[in-house]
Scaffold this active site. Sequence first.
Site, short mmCIF file in Angstrom:
data_model
loop_
_atom_site.label_atom_id
_atom_site.label_comp_id
_atom_site.label_asym_id
_atom_site.label_seq_id
_atom_site.Cartn_x
_atom_site.Cartn_y
_atom_site.Cartn_z
N LYS A 193 -60.05 -0.06 16.63
CA LYS A 193 -60.37 -0.92 17.77
C LYS A 193 -61.00 -2.20 17.24
CE LYS A 193 -63.80 -2.28 20.30
NZ LYS A 193 -63.32 -3.58 20.65
N GLU A 237 -72.46 -0.23 9.66
CA GLU A 237 -72.73 -1.44 8.87
C GLU A 237 -73.18 -2.49 9.88
OE1 GLU A 237 -72.64 -1.53 5.54
OE2 GLU A 237 -73.59 -3.43 6.01
N CYS A 256 -72.68 -11.38 8.13
CA CYS A 256 -73.86 -10.51 8.08
C CYS A 256 -74.64 -10.76 6.79
CB CYS A 256 -73.49 -9.05 8.26
SG CYS A 256 -72.01 -8.59 7.40
N GLU A 286 -81.75 -11.66 13.72
CA GLU A 286 -80.45 -12.19 13.31
C GLU A 286 -79.91 -13.14 14.39
OE1 GLU A 286 -77.09 -9.44 12.94
OE2 GLU A 286 -76.65 -10.39 11.01
P1 ADP Z 1 -70.53 -8.60 17.31
O1 ADP Z 1 -71.73 -9.46 17.39
O2 ADP Z 1 -69.90 -8.56 15.97
O3 ADP Z 1 -69.58 -8.78 18.46
P2 ADP Z 1 -71.04 -6.06 18.51
O4 ADP Z 1 -71.92 -4.98 18.01
O5 ADP Z 1 -71.28 -6.58 19.87
O6 ADP Z 1 -71.13 -7.16 17.41
O7 ADP Z 1 -69.52 -5.60 18.45
C1 ADP Z 1 -68.95 -4.97 17.34
C2 ADP Z 1 -67.82 -4.09 17.79
O8 ADP Z 1 -68.35 -3.02 18.59
C3 ADP Z 1 -66.79 -4.79 18.67
O9 ADP Z 1 -65.50 -4.32 18.36
C4 ADP Z 1 -67.21 -4.37 20.07
O10 ADP Z 1 -66.16 -4.41 21.01
C5 ADP Z 1 -67.65 -2.94 19.82
N1 ADP Z 1 -68.54 -2.39 20.85
C6 ADP Z 1 -69.36 -3.06 21.70
N2 ADP Z 1 -70.01 -2.21 22.52
C7 ADP Z 1 -69.60 -0.96 22.19
C8 ADP Z 1 -69.91 0.36 22.66
N3 ADP Z 1 -70.79 0.57 23.65
N4 ADP Z 1 -69.32 1.41 22.06
C9 ADP Z 1 -68.45 1.22 21.03
N5 ADP Z 1 -68.10 0.02 20.57
C10 ADP Z 1 -68.66 -1.07 21.11
#
Ligand code: ADP
Length: 494
Positions: free
Chosen positions: A175, A250, A284, A385
């Site tokens: 995903k 990570e 990161c 961050e």
């Molecule tokens: P970034 O700042 O890199 O967008 P996020 O942590 O918001 O960091 O998102 C990283 C990944 O986690 C993305 O693919 C996002 O769609 C996914 N994501 C966000 N919320 C959830 C959740 N509740 N469960 C699983 N995956 C999630």
Amino acid sequence: MNATYHNFINGQWVPSSSGRTRENRNPANRNDVVAVFPHSDERDVNAAVAAAKEAFRSWRVMPAPKRAEILFRAAECIAAHKEEFARDMTREMGKVLKEARGDVQEAIDMTYYMAGEGRRMFGQTTPAELPDKFAMSVRSPIGVCGMITPWNFPMAIPSWKLIPALVCGNTAVLKPAEDTPLSALHFVRVLEEAGVPQGVVNLVIGSGPDVGAPLVKHSDVAVISFTGSTEVGGIVAEACAPAFRRVHLEMGGKNVLIVMDDANIDLAVDGALWGGFGTSGQRCTAASRVVLHKKAAGEFTRKFVERASKLKVGDGMEPSVDVGPVINEAQLERIQRYVRIGQEEGARLLCGGKRLDSGPLKDGWFYEPTIFGDVAPNMRIAQEEIFGPVVSIILCDDLDHAIEIGNSVQYGLSAAIYTQDVNRAFRAMRDMVTGIFYVNSSTIGAEVHLPFGGAKATGNGHREAGAAALDVFSEWKSIYVDYSGRLQKAQGIE
Ligand code: ADP
């Protein structure tokens, strides 16, 4: 007409079950529609996991060197498409073209490197305690791996997860981040073209809550590998806990670049510049804090501010541009919020501090490279961050002080020191609590054959890249073979 892309499930390119889609736009120019992507939900996740579960039955028993042959072909195929993939990446994500080429190159390097594991994947043989007995351990695949990736390295990070998982004999459901599905899709298409069998790799495009969340709690998913924010990483870890699902996290960083009074200042300025503002600060491993020896403060700050002010911000497709846009509106607002916080906290804005939205930049999410001076180590801009082109300069008295400040954050990903003194370099290397450390080089620039990951709130002890990545995607099995053909006396061991 905008291009429309689909999910990849069980070897077929299919629309989302709901038929819903999402239009993705170029962050450098909101009028440019990159393409239309599926907005998937739990039903698509279920179909992808079912396909991966079925495909695991045959993929796990294919000899690893055979799996690797397919992956080597994939590496060649990515290399053949490198320029096309890099251009699409700049268009969907914004990073300047030469960085996008680097991102694709990293996926190529990782694929070659990990494919090589198909002929290594070393286990152990040890002496056995009894006569006529043989003892060894081998790595076994685990099952269906769910992978959730962020937008800042749209092809490299999917490759860091997919290739080690596949070479070990697992199957996968990926995903990607909603903002950058095209680079992940290109990568999956290459795997298909290289001959990865049906169902072994599946791609489900959609949001975190709609696709990530059901993937993380699916009972047929054996491993989750997540890269993203510490906040979401926490949610993912909690969701995996009840079923004891293996989870690799990570997450964030607040990396420090230490500049000592004996440093080559021009070298250090260069490192601070690219570490702080490369990828618009959205790495990161970004050097978001510079801890600067008081005696070097004048010269370093003057040169750093001068060079940062001259960086050209614009569309990453233009070769003269140094810094591209930030990924989206929410991220831009976050940066603006933190810059206000920094000013309220009493830090001094040395350059930048504004959104750029006039002339050719009017339709994109652009922000000036920004440097704060007079930053105290405990200010929010020095602790949290920001994930944007904002660097905080903090002064220190000596090396011990620098290390203390460096370690005063919750994260522990990367750190760097600029010094000519080998003793200082080694002490900092030993005492900085980070997963990655650089000497006379910026906080960025990890290579694929060494472990990548961080200490403290950056990770949960696992590593990507290098042979260490195999530990996430395989299970040890210890095997004892008795070839004596007789009853052996019990030795009081388990
Ligand atoms: P970034 O700042 O890199 O967008 P996020 O942590 O918001 O960091 O998102 C990283 C990944 O986690 C993305 O693919 C996002 O769609 C996914 N994501 C966000 N919320 C959830 C959740 N509740 N469960 C699983 N995956 C999630």
